[in-house]
Design an enzyme around this catalytic site. Sequence first.
Site, mmCIF file in Angstrom:
data_model
loop_
_atom_site.group_PDB
_atom_site.id
_atom_site.type_symbol
_atom_site.label_atom_id
_atom_site.label_comp_id
_atom_site.label_asym_id
_atom_site.label_seq_id
_atom_site.Cartn_x
_atom_site.Cartn_y
_atom_site.Cartn_z
ATOM 1 N N GLU A 119 -23.579 38.227 87.293
ATOM 2 C CA GLU A 119 -24.621 38.741 86.387
ATOM 3 C C GLU A 119 -25.962 38.418 87.017
ATOM 4 O OE1 GLU A 119 -23.947 36.621 82.712
ATOM 5 O OE2 GLU A 119 -21.823 37.089 82.823
ATOM 6 N N LYS A 121 -29.495 36.838 87.105
ATOM 7 C CA LYS A 121 -30.079 35.690 86.394
ATOM 8 C C LYS A 121 -31.476 36.098 85.927
ATOM 9 C CE LYS A 121 -30.587 30.738 86.699
ATOM 10 N NZ LYS A 121 -31.945 30.604 86.168
ATOM 11 N N ASP A 123 -35.036 35.744 84.299
ATOM 12 C CA ASP A 123 -35.981 34.647 84.223
ATOM 13 C C ASP A 123 -36.768 34.718 82.915
ATOM 14 O OD1 ASP A 123 -37.108 32.379 85.126
ATOM 15 O OD2 ASP A 123 -38.559 33.347 86.433
ATOM 16 N N TYR A 231 -25.349 37.053 77.019
ATOM 17 C CA TYR A 231 -24.392 36.798 78.086
ATOM 18 C C TYR A 231 -23.238 35.865 77.762
ATOM 19 C CZ TYR A 231 -28.025 33.251 79.119
ATOM 20 O OH TYR A 231 -28.976 32.272 79.039
ATOM 21 N N LYS A 319 -29.493 31.275 93.834
ATOM 22 C CA LYS A 319 -30.901 31.644 93.663
ATOM 23 C C LYS A 319 -31.456 32.408 94.863
ATOM 24 C CE LYS A 319 -33.260 29.931 90.707
ATOM 25 N NZ LYS A 319 -33.582 28.670 90.073
ATOM 26 N N CYS A 413 -65.373 13.508 110.789
ATOM 27 C CA CYS A 413 -64.218 14.178 111.395
ATOM 28 C C CYS A 413 -63.144 13.144 111.750
ATOM 29 C CB CYS A 413 -64.659 14.926 112.650
ATOM 30 S SG CYS A 413 -63.268 15.641 113.547
ATOM 31 N N CYS A 416 -62.880 13.118 115.881
ATOM 32 C CA CYS A 416 -63.883 12.603 116.814
ATOM 33 C C CYS A 416 -64.898 11.695 116.133
ATOM 34 C CB CYS A 416 -64.599 13.763 117.506
ATOM 35 S SG CYS A 416 -65.556 14.763 116.363
ATOM 36 N N CYS A 431 -66.535 20.510 111.630
ATOM 37 C CA CYS A 431 -66.933 19.526 112.625
ATOM 38 C C CYS A 431 -67.681 20.339 113.677
ATOM 39 C CB CYS A 431 -65.696 18.878 113.245
ATOM 40 S SG CYS A 431 -66.155 17.861 114.661
ATOM 41 N N CYS A 436 -65.215 18.181 120.362
ATOM 42 C CA CYS A 436 -64.194 17.576 119.494
ATOM 43 C C CYS A 436 -62.813 17.966 120.030
ATOM 44 C CB CYS A 436 -64.369 18.065 118.053
ATOM 45 S SG CYS A 436 -63.043 17.492 116.978
HETATM 46 S S1 IVH Z 1 -24.991 31.287 81.664
HETATM 47 C C1 IVH Z 1 -22.969 27.364 80.691
HETATM 48 N N1 IVH Z 1 -25.912 33.626 82.413
HETATM 49 O O1 IVH Z 1 -30.306 30.306 83.469
HETATM 50 C C2 IVH Z 1 -23.606 28.673 81.036
HETATM 51 N N2 IVH Z 1 -27.459 31.846 82.170
HETATM 52 O O2 IVH Z 1 -30.377 27.861 85.068
HETATM 53 C C3 IVH Z 1 -25.070 28.652 80.973
HETATM 54 N N3 IVH Z 1 -29.793 32.456 82.606
HETATM 55 O O3 IVH Z 1 -30.258 28.060 80.781
HETATM 56 C C4 IVH Z 1 -25.816 29.876 81.062
HETATM 57 N N4 IVH Z 1 -29.421 34.583 83.054
HETATM 58 O O4 IVH Z 1 -31.450 30.314 80.477
HETATM 59 C C5 IVH Z 1 -26.215 32.352 82.129
HETATM 60 N N5 IVH Z 1 -26.592 35.749 83.031
HETATM 61 C C6 IVH Z 1 -26.891 34.480 82.743
HETATM 62 C C7 IVH Z 1 -28.216 34.001 82.783
HETATM 63 C C8 IVH Z 1 -28.457 32.661 82.493
HETATM 64 C C9 IVH Z 1 -30.346 33.637 82.930
HETATM 65 C C10 IVH Z 1 -30.553 31.194 82.422
HETATM 66 C C11 IVH Z 1 -30.247 30.440 81.157
HETATM 67 C C12 IVH Z 1 -29.796 29.080 81.621
HETATM 68 C C13 IVH Z 1 -30.417 28.997 82.976
HETATM 69 C C14 IVH Z 1 -29.703 28.000 83.856
#
Ligand code: IVH
Length: 676
Positions: A119, A121, A123, A231, A319, A413, A416, A431, A436
């Site tokens: 999935e 991630k 932010d 999720y 990441k 500096c 020197c 300087c 120098c």
């Molecule tokens: S699963 C035990 N799925 O990432 C499972 N987290 O660094 C925990 N996050 O606190 C979370 N997208 O806020 C999961 N597809 C995703 C996510 C996700 C973003 C965030 C979430 C979590 C943090 C951990």
Amino acid sequence: MKVVIPEIQQRVTKLRQQLQKANYAYYVLDNPIIEDSIYDQLYRELQNIESQHPLLITPDSPTQRVGEKLTSQFISIPHHIPLYSLENAFSLDELKKWQERWQSRYGVINNKNIDYVCELKIDGAALALTYKNGLLIKGLTRGDGKTGEDITQNVRTIRSIPLKLALDDSSTIVEIRGEAFLPLDEFERLNVERGEVKESPFANPRNAVAGTLRQLDPKVVNQRRLQFFAYTLHLPQNNPLNSQWESLEWLKNQGFLVNPHRQLCPSLEAVVNYFRHWETARHYLPYITDGVVVKLNNFRLQKQLGFTKKFPRWAIALKYPAEESITIVKDIIVNVGRTGAVTPVALMEPVHLGGTIVRRATLHNHDRLTELNVHVGDTVIIRKAGEIIPEVLRVLPELHPLHSEPYKMPSHCPECGSMLVRPLGEAVTRCIYISCPAVLRGSLVHWASRDALDIQGLGEKIIILLVNNGLVKSIADLYYLTPENMTTLDRIGQKYACNLVAAINNSKKQPWARVLYGLGIRYVGSVTAKLLANNFHSAEQLSRVSVASLSSVYGVGEKIAKSIYDWFNIPKNTTLIKRLEEVGIQLKTSYNSIEKTASIRQFFLNKIFVITGKLPTLTRSKAKDLIEKEGGKVTGSVSRNTDYLLIGENGGLKLKKARILKVNLLTEKELLNLLE
Ligand code: IVH
């Protein structure tokens, strides 16, 4: 109290169904089914009936999304089930190690049939939502994972969170987790609005989400158009679902927005492909993703692996290299550059940033240092400025170490010992001592650099040795070096010395434009040097022209002109030119190198080019050289000033931006045709 006649009750039910359906189509499916104005009319009708018959109001009514302002702070509530965080992997190697770890724990020999769910991630901010008998009753922030803040009022305003689950067979209590986020266009709109009312902008969408969710007034939250991707799901005991993949399907069927880019991967190789694909593709998404969450699909396996104190063993966040990171300043030093410019530099605890480990970041200059109010020991946010040099973006003032003082620039500096000066109206402290050693070292590094005299093997380390041992006191001294006097130095062997002397001698063939750039005159970059060399065909000629005729050259402004004029009026520099001439450096143009047809030069002259992607035959530096030879400029990023984007394979973000800004595109073939 008014009597509610069954027709009215029925109308209310129908209106709610219709509005919920329209809402879902608009916010979750992104595929509206009715006009906004029709939606508004139906909504108002429902509002009217409800105001006349308050008994008919139910919490899942679409009119009940935006509640009243809270009078006090949010209440902290323990989570039923703790919200774990995710372990991070910063490389594919770390991902592989994670796989080995869970496999050795689980005892897998043949992992062919074990699927992963990938999935994106997102932010944003994690939320835990509780539904009782299908109705949303609670929305908590993640908090510290054990306790979260009750922000139900605000959560209800998020249109992609259903107030009521779609399926009737939902269990009594269900907990759903996911990420609240702010789409990028909303983020930009919000910051523009804040700017208009003189409020400081949010640094990034994540901060904007966190700030919004903690608003006491749900009306404010409602205006901000947050979204939510679901999720995970916690069903009570008799959970019929067997896997993460099925859960995501369940969530989707219940009316949640589930990220459409999820993928079931049968192997780690497929996970890696997914990660690589989204590394570029994520920049086209309307929200920010900072990595990929990899989860073992099978719940039985997840259960068996369980959790460490902080993380599930069955999931990991892979990441993408961060563009911003947080770290601690261990020390602050000042660096003296080749122009004598003094730059404060923070030495930090090593930290991952943009794919590399970073230990230093620039603090730019005295003013910036004061503005940042940085102390040694501070916790700071750093980011990659432009392409390479990291900078300290922000200091977290709450975390200043006890009894610490703001760092102050030295008055003398460090190289020197002479007094540093800051010319009136300039940001830079310098300087100005002509001999120098730091200035000399910097000048030599610049002279040997790729776009200047391009002397292979003459790097900073050897330059330090040569300067510290008194073998080189000026650029011209390089040309008097012999293998014999070099091998008297520690750590320099015969072969290395011979090669270096040969490379230095070879640099005598470099053309006048490169030599001019190599002299390191302030504001004279490699492109300006080419322009100047095309107009003034020798150092001798250049040393005699006035500021006015220098600045009459297209692309050479007053500032550059003045700097060149001043440089040639310093006796030390004229001596250097004389000595360089004596050793045979090209201080003149050979005429055939500037003869080109006028129309082609016109095409390139002073145009700004950006290169993106992998070119079919040319390397980037070769393409850059070709363009610059014709008087064009090559810069690193696409902006409104860009004239042409030279595109290769996988143009990525720059190509996207160029399309938006309607920048002309050019292929390598077209470029080469023009140059033929
Ligand atoms: S699963 C035990 N799925 O990432 C499972 N987290 O660094 C925990 N996050 O606190 C979370 N997208 O806020 C999961 N597809 C995703 C996510 C996700 C973003 C965030 C979430 C979590 C943090 C951990």
